[in-house]
Scaffold this active site. Structure first.
Site, PDB file in Angstrom:
ATOM      1  N   GLY A 248      38.881  42.475  50.020  1.00 17.03           N
ATOM      2  CA  GLY A 248      37.969  43.254  49.175  1.00 17.03           C
ATOM      3  C   GLY A 248      36.506  42.998  49.480  1.00 17.03           C
ATOM      4  N   ASP A 291      41.084  26.551  45.134  1.00 20.26           N
ATOM      5  CA  ASP A 291      40.928  27.283  43.882  1.00 20.26           C
ATOM      6  C   ASP A 291      39.575  26.883  43.294  1.00 20.26           C
ATOM      7  OD1 ASP A 291      40.893  28.096  41.263  1.00 20.26           O
ATOM      8  OD2 ASP A 291      42.961  27.501  40.827  1.00 20.26           O
ATOM      9  N   GLY A 318      36.437  36.578  41.660  1.00 17.40           N
ATOM     10  CA  GLY A 318      36.500  36.951  40.250  1.00 17.40           C
ATOM     11  C   GLY A 318      37.838  37.588  39.942  1.00 17.40           C
ATOM     12  N   ALA A 326      41.935  41.711  20.088  1.00 14.72           N
ATOM     13  CA  ALA A 326      43.002  41.372  19.143  1.00 14.72           C
ATOM     14  C   ALA A 326      44.300  41.044  19.871  1.00 14.72           C
ATOM     15  CB  ALA A 326      43.224  42.529  18.166  1.00 14.72           C
ATOM     16  N   ASN A 375      32.691  46.746  28.108  1.00 14.28           N
ATOM     17  CA  ASN A 375      33.757  47.694  28.446  1.00 14.28           C
ATOM     18  C   ASN A 375      34.961  47.446  27.551  1.00 14.28           C
ATOM     19  OD1 ASN A 375      34.791  49.828  29.859  1.00 14.28           O
ATOM     20  ND2 ASN A 375      35.262  48.675  31.714  1.00 14.28           N
ATOM     21  N   TYR A 381      35.922  39.522  30.443  1.00 11.97           N
ATOM     22  CA  TYR A 381      35.304  39.834  31.742  1.00 11.97           C
ATOM     23  C   TYR A 381      33.803  40.130  31.562  1.00 11.97           C
ATOM     24  CZ  TYR A 381      34.741  42.243  36.279  1.00 11.97           C
ATOM     25  OH  TYR A 381      34.328  42.638  37.532  1.00 11.97           O
ATOM     26  N   THR A 416      38.280  49.213  46.061  1.00 17.18           N
ATOM     27  CA  THR A 416      39.003  48.004  46.512  1.00 17.18           C
ATOM     28  C   THR A 416      40.398  48.018  45.887  1.00 17.18           C
ATOM     29  OG1 THR A 416      38.385  46.637  44.605  1.00 17.18           O
ATOM     30  CG2 THR A 416      36.867  46.616  46.474  1.00 17.18           C
TER      31      THR A 416
HETATM   32  P1  NAD Z   1      39.725  41.408  44.686  1.00 19.54           P
HETATM   33  O1  NAD Z   1      40.687  41.093  43.596  1.00 19.54           O
HETATM   34  O2  NAD Z   1      40.094  42.414  45.714  1.00 19.54           O
HETATM   35  O3  NAD Z   1      39.254  40.065  45.428  1.00 19.54           O
HETATM   36  C1  NAD Z   1      38.907  38.894  44.708  1.00 19.54           C
HETATM   37  C2  NAD Z   1      39.177  37.694  45.596  1.00 19.54           C
HETATM   38  O4  NAD Z   1      38.855  36.519  44.829  1.00 19.54           O
HETATM   39  C3  NAD Z   1      40.643  37.595  45.981  1.00 19.54           C
HETATM   40  O5  NAD Z   1      40.781  37.342  47.369  1.00 19.54           O
HETATM   41  C4  NAD Z   1      41.151  36.447  45.144  1.00 19.54           C
HETATM   42  O6  NAD Z   1      42.236  35.739  45.727  1.00 19.54           O
HETATM   43  C5  NAD Z   1      39.903  35.581  45.024  1.00 19.54           C
HETATM   44  N1  NAD Z   1      40.006  34.656  43.889  1.00 19.54           N
HETATM   45  C6  NAD Z   1      40.407  34.939  42.624  1.00 19.54           C
HETATM   46  N2  NAD Z   1      40.445  33.811  41.901  1.00 19.54           N
HETATM   47  C7  NAD Z   1      40.074  32.793  42.712  1.00 19.54           C
HETATM   48  C8  NAD Z   1      39.945  31.394  42.531  1.00 19.54           C
HETATM   49  N3  NAD Z   1      40.240  30.800  41.356  1.00 19.54           N
HETATM   50  N4  NAD Z   1      39.535  30.634  43.581  1.00 19.54           N
HETATM   51  C9  NAD Z   1      39.262  31.210  44.775  1.00 19.54           C
HETATM   52  N5  NAD Z   1      39.386  32.538  45.002  1.00 19.54           N
HETATM   53  C10 NAD Z   1      39.783  33.323  43.974  1.00 19.54           C
HETATM   54  O7  NAD Z   1      38.392  41.860  43.913  1.00 19.54           O
HETATM   55  P2  NAD Z   1      37.114  42.642  44.460  1.00 19.54           P
HETATM   56  O8  NAD Z   1      37.195  44.033  43.946  1.00 19.54           O
HETATM   57  O9  NAD Z   1      36.877  42.400  45.883  1.00 19.54           O
HETATM   58  O10 NAD Z   1      35.986  41.916  43.569  1.00 19.54           O
HETATM   59  C11 NAD Z   1      35.145  40.893  44.071  1.00 19.54           C
HETATM   60  C12 NAD Z   1      34.102  40.593  42.985  1.00 19.54           C
HETATM   61  O11 NAD Z   1      33.406  41.783  42.640  1.00 19.54           O
HETATM   62  C13 NAD Z   1      34.707  40.055  41.683  1.00 19.54           C
HETATM   63  O12 NAD Z   1      33.865  39.069  41.138  1.00 19.54           O
HETATM   64  C14 NAD Z   1      34.725  41.274  40.788  1.00 19.54           C
HETATM   65  O13 NAD Z   1      34.697  40.931  39.432  1.00 19.54           O
HETATM   66  C15 NAD Z   1      33.453  41.968  41.230  1.00 19.54           C
HETATM   67  N6  NAD Z   1      33.409  43.407  40.947  1.00 19.54           N
HETATM   68  C16 NAD Z   1      34.245  44.289  41.560  1.00 19.54           C
HETATM   69  C17 NAD Z   1      34.133  45.637  41.256  1.00 19.54           C
HETATM   70  C18 NAD Z   1      35.005  46.686  41.900  1.00 19.54           C
HETATM   71  O14 NAD Z   1      34.838  47.866  41.608  1.00 19.54           O
HETATM   72  N7  NAD Z   1      35.916  46.341  42.795  1.00 19.54           N
HETATM   73  C19 NAD Z   1      33.189  46.085  40.339  1.00 19.54           C
HETATM   74  C20 NAD Z   1      32.362  45.149  39.737  1.00 19.54           C
HETATM   75  C21 NAD Z   1      32.462  43.811  40.056  1.00 19.54           C
END
Ligand code: NAD
Length: 475
Positions: A248, A291, A318, A326, A375, A381, A416
């Site tokens: 992602g 982690d 994330g 609730a 949201n 979140y 993503t």
């Molecule tokens: P994703 O789920 O595709 O990728 C997230 C990555 O973080 C994964 O590879 C996962 O294994 C890793 N991860 C999760 N928990 C972990 C931990 N405890 N330790 C180490 N790695 C960990 O998500 P994404 O869409 O690529 O999102 C990346 C960031 O962007 C996140 O913080 C998400 O909240 C933020 N975000 C995404 C969007 C969207 O539209 N996709 C919008 C706003 C914010």
């Protein structure tokens, strides 16, 4: 993920159908490609009374090799000659009646000298004439002075008004055009290059309606960027850590930082090791299966980075665990706050205390527009992502003494695996409810992070930049 509506309306048949039914036609955005020129074409420059940033602007335009032309109309005149001799010629707006073809790639307006509401009319005059000449996927940049640095309330009022003009231009212009406002503090003029480049470049394709402040960087900026500086490899010799790098947005960040010369250290959970290894192997980077929320992780990261330290740390990992409050379990609340927010705090504390994050370094955190707007079903979140914004704003003043900047990007709807899982109706709403009428790509977030990580962005700190195509959510 594939946006089939965008693909359809950009096919010959789809374009005809969209036209006859009056459907919106999202533009195929012009994005950065290593095999295409990043900067070309004309920048048309306008200015209000007593502009103060034209020299700094001319320097950048000269550097990037675009052609600048001045705009001349009703009492508004930009000096054609400056010390670079670059502002030559006269900009004539495209005239549909005569078929004049003066298309321009960017409109830049220097509003820094505007001191009263009446003087805002100079923006009307320029954009009224010039907007129709702007190419699709063009750029609008308005330059001003931070209202809070103004000498009196009238000036403050007028400079604050620039936000309304710029954001509205972003909404009106459509056709993949992005409009942004840069407030340059007095004394920070030499620090505008990395920011101006970003907002003029295809790298900022999905960033619109944003307001960025450039302050005077402690220690200065200009001296680092002589003729020899390679703007295509600004992170050469630097080490950058990206959390959540297996896929992602995180994988895209790793890619872009590596393309700009950094050695990337990618972190992800042990169950994502295969994907993490694959991503980092092709970049010549280093994979760390950790982690981020485990109590021992901050010390393990510090140890893994050893005495070489790190220059750029991107907190991207994330998760979401959505439920209305609730119905939300305590575990879902805790894990989202812990991974998305508390883990970042623990890691930064450890790296800063050990001096692992070098002086002059960069911290970039990934927030979300949910953290700005809130949201349904995302109290956990949104709390974590709003907390990230607070962290960035709260830490910036403390880190300034070590010349470390900390900023956040707040993505909107990005294509993503996370968003591919959304119900169809919600996904379509997320895609279309923005000025670009489409979702962003992971690379759009990554390019924005690379700008904030740039050594030239030393004057940008404590800020939140949305990468959302000017989403209506939280606007
Ligand atoms: P994703 O789920 O595709 O990728 C997230 C990555 O973080 C994964 O590879 C996962 O294994 C890793 N991860 C999760 N928990 C972990 C931990 N405890 N330790 C180490 N790695 C960990 O998500 P994404 O869409 O690529 O999102 C990346 C960031 O962007 C996140 O913080 C998400 O909240 C933020 N975000 C995404 C969007 C969207 O539209 N996709 C919008 C706003 C914010």
């Amino acid at each position: 993920m594939n946006d089939s509506y965008l693909n359809f309306v950009n096919s010959p048949l789809g374009a005809r159908v969209a036209r006859s039914l009056g459907l919106p036609k999202p533009e195929v955005l012009r994005r950065y490609r290593a095999d295409a020129p990043e900067f070309d074409g004309i920048v048309a420059v306008g200015a209000g009374p007593a502009p103060q940033l034209l020299d700094a602007l001319a320097d950048v335009v000269a550097h990037i090799g675009m052609t600048s032309v001045a705009h001349v109309s009703a009492g508004l005149w930009v000096p054609l000659a400056n010390r670079h001799g670059l502002m030559t010629g006269r900009f004539e707006p495209a005239d549909p009646a005569t078929g004049s073809q003066a298309r321009v790639r960017a409109l830049v307006f220097d509003a820094s000298g505007i001191e009263s509401s009446a003087q805002l009319e100079s923006l009307y005059t320029f954009f009224h004439d010039a907007l129709r000449s702007l190419d699709k996927c063009g750029r609008i940049v308005v330059l001003g002075r931070p209202p809070e640095a103004c000498a009196n309330p009238r000036q403050w009022t007028a400079q604050r008004a620039l936000e309304g003009v710029t954001r509205s231009l972003g909404k009106e212009a459509r056709r993949g055009i992005a409009a942004n406002l840069i407030y340059v503090s007095p004394g920070a003029e030499s620090g505008i290059e990395s920011t101006l480049r970003f907002f003029l470049s295809p790298r900022s394709a999905y960033v619109s309606g944003q307001v960025v402040r450039i302050g005077a960087a402690p220690g200065g900026i200009a001296q680092h960027f002589g003729q020899d500086f390679d703007w295509t490899q600004p992170l050469a010799g630097q080490r950058a850590v990206v959390t959540g790098a297996a896929r992602g947005i995180g994988a895209a960040i790793a890619n872009v930082l590596a393309a700009q010369g950094a050695h990337v250290i990618g972190i992800d959970i042990p169950s994502a090791t295969d994907a993490l290894d694959a991503t980092l192997r092709q970049l010549g980077g280093t994979a760390l299966a950790l982690d981020i929320a485990a109590p021992e992780t901050p010390a393990q990261i510090a140890a893994a980075l050893d005495e070489l330290g790190v220059d750029v740390f991107v907190h991207n990992a994330g998760i979401t665990k959505d439920k209305t409050i609730a119905k939300m379990t305590e575990a879902a609340w805790r894990s989202v706050i812990d991974i998305n927010l508390s883990a970042q705090e623990r890691i930064d504390d450890a790296l800063l205390e050990a001096g692992t994050l070098r002086d002059g370094g960069r911290i970039v955190c990934v927030s979300s527009i949910s953290g700005i707007a809130g949201n349904m079903g995302q109290t956990n979140y949104a709390a974590s992502k709003a907390g990230v914004i607070g962290r960035v704003q709260g830490m910036a003043p403390y880190l300034a003494a070590r010349r470390i900047t900390i900023n956040a990007v707040a993505p909107g709807f990005i294509e993503t695996q996370m968003t591919a899982k959304m119900p169809l109706a919600l996904r379509e709403a997320g895609r279309r409810m923005n000025s670009m009428s489409q979702g962003g790509q992971p690379a759009d977030v990554a390019q924005t992070i690379a700008w904030l990580a740039h050594p030239g962005s030393a004057g940008v700190t404590g800020q939140v930049v949305r990468v959302c195509g000017q989403s209506l959510i939280g606007a």
